[in-house]
Write a protein that holds these residues in place. Structure first.
Motif, PDB file in Angstrom:
ATOM      1  N   GLU A  19       0.701  -1.159   0.099  1.00  0.00           N
ATOM      2  CA  GLU A  19       0.002   0.073  -0.002  1.00  0.00           C
ATOM      3  C   GLU A  19       0.694   1.170   0.016  1.00  0.00           C
ATOM      4  O   GLU A  19       0.644   2.226  -0.623  1.00  0.00           O
ATOM      5  N   GLN A  20       1.955   1.277   0.693  1.00  0.00           N
ATOM      6  CA  GLN A  20       2.771   2.385   0.907  1.00  0.00           C
ATOM      7  C   GLN A  20       3.578   2.454  -0.557  1.00  0.00           C
ATOM      8  O   GLN A  20       3.670   3.741  -0.753  1.00  0.00           O
ATOM      9  N   LEU A  21       3.890   1.609  -1.041  1.00  0.00           N
ATOM     10  CA  LEU A  21       4.481   1.407  -2.152  1.00  0.00           C
ATOM     11  C   LEU A  21       3.716   2.113  -3.340  1.00  0.00           C
ATOM     12  O   LEU A  21       4.263   2.931  -4.104  1.00  0.00           O
ATOM     13  N   ALA A  22       2.394   1.704  -3.369  1.00  0.00           N
ATOM     14  CA  ALA A  22       1.403   2.344  -4.362  1.00  0.00           C
ATOM     15  C   ALA A  22       1.423   3.590  -4.087  1.00  0.00           C
ATOM     16  O   ALA A  22       1.388   4.505  -5.134  1.00  0.00           O
ATOM     17  N   ASN A  23       1.258   3.967  -2.872  1.00  0.00           N
ATOM     18  CA  ASN A  23       1.172   5.436  -2.561  1.00  0.00           C
ATOM     19  C   ASN A  23       2.122   6.371  -3.164  1.00  0.00           C
ATOM     20  O   ASN A  23       1.937   7.354  -3.825  1.00  0.00           O
ATOM     21  N   TRP A  24       3.522   5.770  -3.166  1.00  0.00           N
ATOM     22  CA  TRP A  24       4.538   6.685  -3.605  1.00  0.00           C
ATOM     23  C   TRP A  24       4.594   6.517  -4.896  1.00  0.00           C
ATOM     24  O   TRP A  24       4.842   7.383  -5.637  1.00  0.00           O
ATOM     25  N   TRP A  25       4.245   5.346  -5.632  1.00  0.00           N
ATOM     26  CA  TRP A  25       4.053   5.362  -6.996  1.00  0.00           C
ATOM     27  C   TRP A  25       3.041   6.201  -7.575  1.00  0.00           C
ATOM     28  O   TRP A  25       3.390   7.300  -8.616  1.00  0.00           O
ATOM     29  N   VAL A  26       1.850   6.372  -7.104  1.00  0.00           N
ATOM     30  CA  VAL A  26       0.851   7.127  -7.705  1.00  0.00           C
ATOM     31  C   VAL A  26       1.303   8.561  -7.458  1.00  0.00           C
ATOM     32  O   VAL A  26       1.156   9.630  -8.343  1.00  0.00           O
ATOM     33  N   MET A  27       1.861   8.835  -6.336  1.00  0.00           N
ATOM     34  CA  MET A  27       2.324  10.156  -5.847  1.00  0.00           C
ATOM     35  C   MET A  27       3.478  10.520  -6.785  1.00  0.00           C
ATOM     36  O   MET A  27       3.425  11.538  -7.219  1.00  0.00           O
ATOM     37  N   TYR A  28       4.306   9.972  -7.053  1.00  0.00           N
ATOM     38  CA  TYR A  28       5.365   9.894  -8.207  1.00  0.00           C
ATOM     39  C   TYR A  28       5.002  10.631  -9.693  1.00  0.00           C
ATOM     40  O   TYR A  28       5.307  11.656 -10.127  1.00  0.00           O
ATOM     41  N   VAL A  29       3.672   9.815 -10.050  1.00  0.00           N
ATOM     42  CA  VAL A  29       3.223  10.250 -11.328  1.00  0.00           C
ATOM     43  C   VAL A  29       2.366  11.598 -11.083  1.00  0.00           C
ATOM     44  O   VAL A  29       2.546  12.388 -12.110  1.00  0.00           O
ATOM     45  N   LYS A  30       1.638  11.480 -10.155  1.00  0.00           N
ATOM     46  CA  LYS A  30       0.943  12.794  -9.930  1.00  0.00           C
ATOM     47  C   LYS A  30       1.803  14.152  -9.870  1.00  0.00           C
ATOM     48  O   LYS A  30       1.494  15.237 -10.310  1.00  0.00           O
ATOM     49  N   LEU A  31       2.916  13.856  -9.079  1.00  0.00           N
ATOM     50  CA  LEU A  31       3.889  14.874  -8.988  1.00  0.00           C
ATOM     51  C   LEU A  31       4.492  15.502 -10.370  1.00  0.00           C
ATOM     52  O   LEU A  31       4.873  16.382 -10.555  1.00  0.00           O
ATOM     53  N   HIS A  32       4.743  14.659 -11.287  1.00  0.00           N
ATOM     54  CA  HIS A  32       4.899  14.576 -12.636  1.00  0.00           C
ATOM     55  C   HIS A  32       3.980  15.461 -13.208  1.00  0.00           C
ATOM     56  O   HIS A  32       4.607  16.385 -13.996  1.00  0.00           O
ATOM     57  N   HIS A  33       2.618  15.082 -13.288  1.00  0.00           N
ATOM     58  CA  HIS A  33       1.651  15.784 -13.780  1.00  0.00           C
ATOM     59  C   HIS A  33       2.106  17.392 -13.384  1.00  0.00           C
ATOM     60  O   HIS A  33       1.763  18.313 -14.268  1.00  0.00           O
ATOM     61  N   PHE A  34       2.026  17.503 -12.084  1.00  0.00           N
ATOM     62  CA  PHE A  34       2.243  18.941 -11.440  1.00  0.00           C
ATOM     63  C   PHE A  34       3.267  19.532 -12.195  1.00  0.00           C
ATOM     64  O   PHE A  34       3.111  20.919 -12.461  1.00  0.00           O
ATOM     65  N   HIS A  35       4.240  18.856 -12.249  1.00  0.00           N
ATOM     66  CA  HIS A  35       5.556  19.560 -12.709  1.00  0.00           C
ATOM     67  C   HIS A  35       5.353  20.026 -14.100  1.00  0.00           C
ATOM     68  O   HIS A  35       6.122  21.230 -14.495  1.00  0.00           O
ATOM     69  N   TRP A  36       4.782  19.102 -15.079  1.00  0.00           N
ATOM     70  CA  TRP A  36       4.540  19.458 -16.508  1.00  0.00           C
ATOM     71  C   TRP A  36       3.470  20.514 -16.720  1.00  0.00           C
ATOM     72  O   TRP A  36       3.465  21.101 -17.450  1.00  0.00           O
ATOM     73  N   TYR A  37       2.640  20.602 -15.926  1.00  0.00           N
ATOM     74  CA  TYR A  37       1.318  21.493 -16.045  1.00  0.00           C
ATOM     75  C   TYR A  37       0.907  22.635 -15.049  1.00  0.00           C
ATOM     76  O   TYR A  37       0.202  23.513 -15.310  1.00  0.00           O
ATOM     77  N   VAL A  38       1.880  22.881 -14.325  1.00  0.00           N
ATOM     78  CA  VAL A  38       1.701  24.141 -13.447  1.00  0.00           C
ATOM     79  C   VAL A  38       2.044  25.258 -14.262  1.00  0.00           C
ATOM     80  O   VAL A  38       2.883  25.323 -15.409  1.00  0.00           O
ATOM     81  N   LYS A  39       1.142  26.341 -14.103  1.00  0.00           N
ATOM     82  CA  LYS A  39       1.403  27.763 -14.941  1.00  0.00           C
ATOM     83  C   LYS A  39       1.350  28.735 -13.871  1.00  0.00           C
ATOM     84  O   LYS A  39       1.088  28.791 -12.765  1.00  0.00           O
ATOM     85  N   GLY A  40       1.477  30.002 -14.372  1.00  0.00           N
ATOM     86  CA  GLY A  40       1.463  30.943 -13.725  1.00  0.00           C
ATOM     87  C   GLY A  40       2.867  31.718 -13.314  1.00  0.00           C
ATOM     88  O   GLY A  40       3.678  31.183 -13.513  1.00  0.00           O
ATOM     89  N   PRO A  41       2.607  32.974 -12.598  1.00  0.00           N
ATOM     90  CA  PRO A  41       3.713  33.670 -11.852  1.00  0.00           C
ATOM     91  C   PRO A  41       4.660  32.863 -11.161  1.00  0.00           C
ATOM     92  O   PRO A  41       5.917  33.336 -11.210  1.00  0.00           O
ATOM     93  N   HIS A  42       4.240  31.719 -10.378  1.00  0.00           N
ATOM     94  CA  HIS A  42       5.219  30.807  -9.638  1.00  0.00           C
ATOM     95  C   HIS A  42       5.857  29.846 -10.271  1.00  0.00           C
ATOM     96  O   HIS A  42       6.437  29.067  -9.769  1.00  0.00           O
ATOM     97  N   PHE A  43       5.642  29.529 -11.771  1.00  0.00           N
ATOM     98  CA  PHE A  43       6.028  28.438 -12.494  1.00  0.00           C
ATOM     99  C   PHE A  43       7.464  28.190 -12.277  1.00  0.00           C
ATOM    100  O   PHE A  43       7.873  27.105 -11.738  1.00  0.00           O
TER     101      PHE A  43
END
Length: 156
Positions: A19-43
């Motif tokens: 379960e903890q491994l799964a949380n880390w994997w999903v979070m890894y992918v989610k953080l990549h999503h945010f890394h790619w799609y963040v916009k705005g002045p704090h980009f």
């Protein structure tokens, strides 16, 4: 602790660590999503921060999987398995502003801390596996530090 073949009792440890491994994997992918799609002045700042966070996630998930293998457990290794047991939901809000993104990450990290605390307790109390418990406590410490930093960034 050296578990060779997971029996009924060790299946509990394997399940909770997966379960903890799964949380880390999903979070890894989610953080990549945010890394790619963040916009705005704090980009510029957030783009770098999200990269730092997904690199931390990659390190933690690899560390956890290798620990499982070292004690004779079988880490899950497919996205299907991860998505079926993770307490973290994939994706993010389309067009979310940076405050929403940071709040989402903090909420997800809080869920991960809760799961890691439970896994630590199982490893330590039921299996007397202090090495695994120590590793999980380091994960908790790192997540709590990141939660503090992200909350400070959004003024909480």
């Amino acid at each position: 602790m050296a578990v060779k073949e997971p029996g009924k009792k060790t299946a509990k440890l394997q399940d909770t660590l997966n379960e903890q491994l799964a949380n880390w994997w999903v979070m890894y992918v989610k953080l990549h999503h945010f890394h790619w799609y963040v916009k705005g002045p704090h980009f510029p700042v957030l783009h770098v921060k999200f990269e730092e966070l997904y690199e931390m996630a990659a390190k933690k998930l690899d560390e956890l999987a290798e620990r499982m293998l070292a004690i004779g457990l079988e880490p899950s290794s497919t996205m299907k398995e991860y998505l079926s047991v993770s307490h973290i939901k994939e994706g993010g809000k389309a067009g979310a502003d940076d405050t929403d993104i940071l709040e989402t990450i903090v909420d997800d990290f809080a869920k991960m801390v809760d799961g890691l605390k439970k896994a630590t307790q199982i490893a330590e109390e039921e299996f007397e596996d202090t090495a695994t418990a120590d590793m999980l406590n380091e994960h908790i410490e790192d997540l709590q530090k990141q939660m503090w930093m992200l909350n400070a960034t959004i003024g909480k």
